[in-house]
Scaffold this motif. Structure first.
Motif, mmCIF file in Angstrom:
data_model
loop_
_atom_site.group_PDB
_atom_site.id
_atom_site.type_symbol
_atom_site.label_atom_id
_atom_site.label_comp_id
_atom_site.label_asym_id
_atom_site.label_seq_id
_atom_site.Cartn_x
_atom_site.Cartn_y
_atom_site.Cartn_z
ATOM 1 N N MET A 15 0.830 -1.206 0.000
ATOM 2 C CA MET A 15 0.000 0.000 0.000
ATOM 3 C C MET A 15 0.862 1.253 0.000
ATOM 4 N N ALA A 16 1.954 1.245 0.751
ATOM 5 C CA ALA A 16 2.846 2.404 0.790
ATOM 6 C C ALA A 16 3.495 2.636 -0.572
ATOM 7 N N THR A 19 0.914 4.088 -2.928
ATOM 8 C CA THR A 19 0.639 5.479 -2.576
ATOM 9 C C THR A 19 1.726 6.408 -3.088
ATOM 10 N N VAL A 20 2.980 6.016 -2.931
ATOM 11 C CA VAL A 20 4.097 6.836 -3.391
ATOM 12 C C VAL A 20 4.105 6.905 -4.917
ATOM 13 N N THR A 22 1.592 6.710 -7.009
ATOM 14 C CA THR A 22 0.478 7.476 -7.565
ATOM 15 C C THR A 22 0.431 8.919 -7.085
ATOM 16 N N ALA A 23 1.314 9.301 -6.200
ATOM 17 C CA ALA A 23 1.318 10.669 -5.678
ATOM 18 C C ALA A 23 1.701 11.656 -6.778
#
Length: 64
Positions: A15-16, A19-20, A22-23
């Motif tokens: 998940m991390a 998230t990174v 797609t930021a």
């Protein structure tokens, strides 16, 4: 119990990473200056061969 902790750690890492990935990039950073065409090309210097005598600027003939 160890397998559950391992699975939760792997899920949290996944998940991390998502998230990174797609930021959106930071908007406050300054953009790099665009180089002009003359600045983007490398400068080439033609040196005389060691066995040729060096010529001065006045002796060099102009290139047409």
């Amino acid at each position: 119990m160890l397998d559950l902790r391992l699975a939760m750690t792997a899920l949290a890492m996944l998940m991390a990473l998502i998230t990174v990935a797609t930021a959106e990039p930071v908007k406050d950073q300054a953009r790099p200056a665009v180089q002009a065409a003359a600045e983007a090309r490398p400068i080439r210097v033609i040196l005389p061969a060691p066995w040729e005598p060096a010529t001065t600027q006045a002796e060099a003939r102009p290139v047409k």
